[in-house]
Design a protein around this motif. Structure first.
Motif, PDB file in Angstrom:
ATOM      1  N   ASN A  76       0.811  -1.212   0.000  1.00 43.68           N
ATOM      2  CA  ASN A  76       0.000   0.000   0.000  1.00 43.68           C
ATOM      3  C   ASN A  76       0.853   1.274   0.000  1.00 43.68           C
ATOM      4  N   THR A  77       1.948   1.270   0.767  1.00 45.31           N
ATOM      5  CA  THR A  77       2.799   2.456   0.818  1.00 45.31           C
ATOM      6  C   THR A  77       3.443   2.721  -0.540  1.00 45.31           C
ATOM      7  N   PHE A  78       3.850   1.634  -1.221  1.00 48.93           N
ATOM      8  CA  PHE A  78       4.369   1.783  -2.586  1.00 48.93           C
ATOM      9  C   PHE A  78       3.355   2.536  -3.447  1.00 48.93           C
ATOM     10  N   TYR A  79       2.113   2.065  -3.380  1.00 49.07           N
ATOM     11  CA  TYR A  79       1.044   2.658  -4.175  1.00 49.07           C
ATOM     12  C   TYR A  79       0.836   4.127  -3.789  1.00 49.07           C
ATOM     13  N   LEU A  80       0.762   4.404  -2.489  1.00 48.88           N
ATOM     14  CA  LEU A  80       0.512   5.780  -2.037  1.00 48.88           C
ATOM     15  C   LEU A  80       1.610   6.738  -2.473  1.00 48.88           C
ATOM     16  N   SER A  81       2.824   6.207  -2.667  1.00 45.91           N
ATOM     17  CA  SER A  81       3.935   7.101  -2.990  1.00 45.91           C
ATOM     18  C   SER A  81       3.791   7.708  -4.381  1.00 45.91           C
ATOM     19  N   PHE A  82       2.865   7.172  -5.198  1.00 45.74           N
ATOM     20  CA  PHE A  82       2.631   7.754  -6.523  1.00 45.74           C
ATOM     21  C   PHE A  82       1.395   8.659  -6.540  1.00 45.74           C
ATOM     22  N   LEU A  83       0.773   8.815  -5.365  1.00 40.05           N
ATOM     23  CA  LEU A  83      -0.424   9.657  -5.292  1.00 40.05           C
ATOM     24  C   LEU A  83      -0.085  10.997  -4.637  1.00 40.05           C
ATOM     25  N   ASP A  84      -1.045  11.928  -4.680  1.00 40.43           N
ATOM     26  CA  ASP A  84      -0.771  13.267  -4.151  1.00 40.43           C
ATOM     27  C   ASP A  84      -0.916  13.296  -2.622  1.00 40.43           C
ATOM     28  N   LYS A  85      -0.810  14.513  -2.102  1.00 33.57           N
ATOM     29  CA  LYS A  85      -0.896  14.803  -0.670  1.00 33.57           C
ATOM     30  C   LYS A  85      -1.957  13.991   0.076  1.00 33.57           C
ATOM     31  N   GLY A  86      -3.203  14.049  -0.410  1.00 34.12           N
ATOM     32  CA  GLY A  86      -4.312  13.389   0.278  1.00 34.12           C
ATOM     33  C   GLY A  86      -4.649  12.036  -0.318  1.00 34.12           C
ATOM     34  N   SER A  87      -3.733  11.480  -1.127  1.00 37.81           N
ATOM     35  CA  SER A  87      -3.927  10.179  -1.772  1.00 37.81           C
ATOM     36  C   SER A  87      -5.166  10.153  -2.659  1.00 37.81           C
ATOM     37  N   GLU A  88      -5.405  11.241  -3.394  1.00 39.36           N
ATOM     38  CA  GLU A  88      -6.594  11.271  -4.235  1.00 39.36           C
ATOM     39  C   GLU A  88      -6.293  11.039  -5.714  1.00 39.36           C
ATOM     40  N   SER A  89      -5.246  11.699  -6.238  1.00 39.36           N
ATOM     41  CA  SER A  89      -4.990  11.479  -7.664  1.00 39.36           C
ATOM     42  C   SER A  89      -3.537  11.088  -7.913  1.00 39.36           C
ATOM     43  N   PHE A  90      -3.371  10.414  -9.040  1.00 43.83           N
ATOM     44  CA  PHE A  90      -2.066   9.888  -9.433  1.00 43.83           C
ATOM     45  C   PHE A  90      -1.167  11.033  -9.910  1.00 43.83           C
ATOM     46  N   ILE A  91       0.046  11.132  -9.371  1.00 43.17           N
ATOM     47  CA  ILE A  91       0.925  12.218  -9.815  1.00 43.17           C
ATOM     48  C   ILE A  91       2.286  11.689 -10.261  1.00 43.17           C
ATOM     49  N   GLY A  92       2.343  10.418 -10.613  1.00 46.71           N
ATOM     50  CA  GLY A  92       3.589   9.873 -11.151  1.00 46.71           C
ATOM     51  C   GLY A  92       4.723   9.919 -10.157  1.00 46.71           C
ATOM     52  N   LEU A  93       5.877  10.378 -10.643  1.00 45.15           N
ATOM     53  CA  LEU A  93       7.074  10.328  -9.812  1.00 45.15           C
ATOM     54  C   LEU A  93       7.323  11.627  -9.033  1.00 45.15           C
ATOM     55  N   SER A  94       6.354  12.530  -9.026  1.00 45.51           N
ATOM     56  CA  SER A  94       6.587  13.847  -8.412  1.00 45.51           C
ATOM     57  C   SER A  94       7.135  13.761  -6.997  1.00 45.51           C
ATOM     58  N   ASN A  95       6.596  12.821  -6.197  1.00 42.71           N
ATOM     59  CA  ASN A  95       7.059  12.722  -4.810  1.00 42.71           C
ATOM     60  C   ASN A  95       8.535  12.323  -4.742  1.00 42.71           C
ATOM     61  N   TYR A  96       8.940  11.476  -5.682  1.00 48.42           N
ATOM     62  CA  TYR A  96      10.344  11.048  -5.693  1.00 48.42           C
ATOM     63  C   TYR A  96      11.231  12.180  -6.182  1.00 48.42           C
ATOM     64  N   ILE A  97      10.727  12.932  -7.173  1.00 48.72           N
ATOM     65  CA  ILE A  97      11.507  14.080  -7.654  1.00 48.72           C
ATOM     66  C   ILE A  97      11.692  15.075  -6.507  1.00 48.72           C
ATOM     67  N   PHE A  98      10.596  15.287  -5.745  1.00 43.36           N
ATOM     68  CA  PHE A  98      10.702  16.138  -4.564  1.00 43.36           C
ATOM     69  C   PHE A  98      11.782  15.610  -3.632  1.00 43.36           C
ATOM     70  N   ALA A  99      11.733  14.303  -3.376  1.00 40.72           N
ATOM     71  CA  ALA A  99      12.646  13.716  -2.394  1.00 40.72           C
ATOM     72  C   ALA A  99      14.108  13.883  -2.794  1.00 40.72           C
ATOM     73  N   PHE A 100      14.377  13.884  -4.098  1.00 43.49           N
ATOM     74  CA  PHE A 100      15.783  13.947  -4.497  1.00 43.49           C
ATOM     75  C   PHE A 100      16.234  15.343  -4.912  1.00 43.49           C
ATOM     76  N   THR A 101      15.342  16.337  -4.806  1.00 42.86           N
ATOM     77  CA  THR A 101      15.780  17.670  -5.213  1.00 42.86           C
ATOM     78  C   THR A 101      15.637  18.730  -4.124  1.00 42.86           C
ATOM     79  N   GLN A 102      14.649  18.577  -3.202  1.00 38.63           N
ATOM     80  CA  GLN A 102      14.440  19.645  -2.217  1.00 38.63           C
ATOM     81  C   GLN A 102      15.576  19.696  -1.196  1.00 38.63           C
ATOM     82  N   LYS A 103      15.912  20.912  -0.771  1.00 34.74           N
ATOM     83  CA  LYS A 103      17.032  21.096   0.143  1.00 34.74           C
ATOM     84  C   LYS A 103      16.909  20.303   1.453  1.00 34.74           C
ATOM     85  N   PRO A 104      15.764  20.365   2.157  1.00 31.07           N
ATOM     86  CA  PRO A 104      15.676  19.626   3.426  1.00 31.07           C
ATOM     87  C   PRO A 104      15.928  18.131   3.247  1.00 31.07           C
ATOM     88  N   MET A 105      15.452  17.599   2.130  1.00 34.19           N
ATOM     89  CA  MET A 105      15.667  16.178   1.884  1.00 34.19           C
ATOM     90  C   MET A 105      17.136  15.881   1.622  1.00 34.19           C
TER      91      MET A 105
END
Lengths: 291, 286
Positions: free
Chosen positions: A31-60
């Motif tokens: 389930n967590t794998f699946y949720l990682s491709f969804l948006d903030k509230g787990s409503e719509s599919f947003i592809g790899l955006s969360n991973y792109i966030f994880a590898f580009t944002q300064k705090p991460m």
């Protein structure tokens, strides 16, 4: 086996365990794998955006850097210090006592250890009495300016990592000590008779013979360090550039309620641990083959 | 003669290094213990080690800090909560794991190998992977913030290690005693309850200590599934919020921290043997 009719019983014996494992570990992982491709509230599919966030944002990126620092410093120090202590303690008669002292922090929670060390690191401006042990000792040296160990960006990560080392060295020492005592004494004596000094015995015999155990201990430490959370949560709450990946995940989850990002961070943690998992399974299979 | 002197010197150095390291390792905990018995003013105006200047002056110690954190800061309630969380979580895991471990070690069934490999794999899964889905289900079922929820969660997270440890132990018991029992007409139930369990008491003790300490000292699971309400907070959770609310009140913080450590320390000193045995069995093999 003699008893053949009882085919249903094995399943009844393992059913409760399997159900609980499926519910608390297997299903959530998928389930967590699946949720990682969804948006903030787990409503719509947003592809790899969360991973792109994880590898580009300064705090991460800071969190990854800190985890890497933990990984290297913590693992190297716990394992090597554990080994050195195991070998040294073997030579004195009060071995049991000193071993208990080193091992003792294992019984203490990370939260408790965090408070213990926050007090050791306590900082007062120069001139006032230092109530933190570390600054007090160092103040005995001339021209020493008290350091805010947990605030100073050069020292704080190491200050936190040392708390981890303080807790886990005992664990490494216990396992390595058992392996060390398993080395045939004749082997070490033979080398000494042949003129090897203690350092040569250590590097040329003890370390090579103990390699498999050292590898097991090191992988255990790697797993621990990747999940580190409590120490940072209690001592700095990730401020002053001390955040680690697990704390970042917690913040995404509870402060920002971004379940997509939090899931992506968890998946990254799992992916890093998978090689260790494979090593463990392979090692287990080898042992079963010997049985 | 010269060699004797060198030897004496290196022995002295060895003792010095060992004593120095042991001192370093013990000192932080000692500081906590001493400070928890000092008054607010003393703690804030001088280092805890200054009590050694006049160690036997008992006027400098007081148990007032303990009174205060147990009643006013809710550490008494938290201690009780920790017991309520920990004891069932320990017992349930061991019961469920023992049955499964016996089946994995001594019974024949299709898929036995592969299922156990899955258990070995699950040993290292980071808890973080499970938090969000479980919390969502808990919220739906009303289990979040309840003791039932956290008992189940700790059972789930403790199971892979428990099954792994016990299965290795049951598997290492001598084969012939089981075979002769089966020849005498014993069933698997008899073998499990009359042979495997009684012979494994040391392993069960190790596992119990592990699970107990793990749950008692856990912060993350409690933080996620119990939340911050004082009625259900165990010690770790209460303590971590006191770090923020008490700030520089070290006299109280140290007393509170020590309360959370008492039971683990007692267990540790009385049962260290089993603790060490569990570490060796659980880790060298996995």
């Amino acid at each position: 086996m003699v008893i053949k009719k009882t085919n249903i019983w094995p399943w009844l014996y393992i059913a409760p365990a399997l159900l609980i494992l499926a519910f608390f570990l297997v299903y959530p992982i998928i389930n967590t794998f699946y949720l990682s491709f969804l948006d903030k509230g787990s409503e719509s599919f947003i592809g790899l955006s969360n991973y792109i966030f994880a590898f580009t944002q300064k705090p991460m990126l800071i969190a990854f850097r800190n985890n890497l620092l933990w990984l290297v410093v913590f693992t190297v120090f716990t394992v090597s210090l554990g080994l050195i202590l195991a070998v040294l303690f073997d030579r004195v008669r009060y071995e049991a006592v000193v071993k208990s002292i080193i091992f003792l922090p294992m019984a203490i929670s990370f939260v408790g250890a965090g408070i213990i060390w926050k007090f050791v690191y306590a900082y007062r401006p120069a001139g006032s009495p230092q109530i933190g042990f570390l600054n007090a000792v160092l103040s005995k040296f001339p021209n020493f300016e008290p350091i805010g160990w947990l605030v100073n960006k050069i020292t704080n990560n190491f200050a936190l990592i040392f708390v981890g080392i303080w807790i886990w060295v005992g664990f490494c020492m216990v396992i390595l000590s058992a392996a060390y005592k398993g080395i045939p004494k004749e082997l070490l004596e033979a080398a000494r008779v042949d003129g090897a000094n203690e350092l040569q015995v250590f590097w040329r015999i003890i370390i090579p013979v103990m390699k498999p155990t050292i590898a097991v201990v090191a992988t255990t430490m790697v797993i621990n360090v990747l999940k580190v959370f409590d120490i940072v949560y209690v001592m700095t709450n990730g401020e002053f550039g001390t955040e680690v990946v697990a704390n970042r995940m917690y913040k995404e989850m509870f402060q920002f309620h971004n379940f997509g990002r939090a899931s992506a961070i968890a998946v990254i943690l799992l992916l890093v641990i998978i090689p260790v998992m494979i090593i463990n399974i392979r090692r287990f299979r080898e042992q079963e083959a010997i049985r | 003669m010269n060699r004797k002197i060198t030897k004496l010197f290196s022995r002295t150095l060895l003792h010095a290094v060992i004593i120095f390291i042991s001192f370093m390792w013990l000192m932080p905990s000692l500081g906590l213990l001493v400070s928890s018995f000092r008054t607010r003013n003393d703690v804030l105006s001088s280092g805890w080690w200054t009590v050694f200047h006049h160690l036997l002056d008992f006027n400098q110690y007081s148990i007032e800090n303990y009174n205060q954190v147990i009643t006013a800061s809710g550490m008494g309630r938290a201690f009780l909560n920790s017991l309520i969380v920990t004891i069932p979580s320990t017992i349930i895991v061991i019961m469920i794991a023992a049955f499964a471990a016996y089946a994995f070690a001594r019974m024949e069934f299709p898929g036995r190998q592969i299922l156990f490999v899955v258990v070995v794999g699950l040993l290292v899964v980071p808890l973080q992977m499970t938090l969000i889905p479980i919390l969502r289900i808990y919220n739906k079922l009303g289990l979040a913030g309840t003791f039932y929820g956290i008992w189940l969660a700790h059972t789930g997270y403790g199971l892979p290690f428990a099954v792994f440890l016990l299965r290795n132990f049951f598997g290492a018991l001598p084969k012939d005693i089981f075979e002769s029992a089966f020849l005498d007409g014993a069933s698997h139930h008899t073998a499990f309850f009359r042979l495997a369990l009684p012979l494994s008491i040391p392993a069960l003790a190790s596992l119990a200590i592990f699970q107990f300490l793990w749950v008692w000292n856990d912060l993350l699971v409690a933080l996620i599934y119990l939340g911050g309400t004082e009625e259900v907070s165990p010690l770790t959770l209460r303590l971590s919020s006191l770090v923020n609310s008490l700030g520089q009140n070290w006299h109280l913080l140290t007393a509170a921290a020590f309360i959370s450590m008492v039971l683990p320390l007692v267990l540790f000193f009385s049962l260290q043997r089993y603790f060490v045995r569990g570490i060796l069995a659980g880790s060298v093999k996995g």
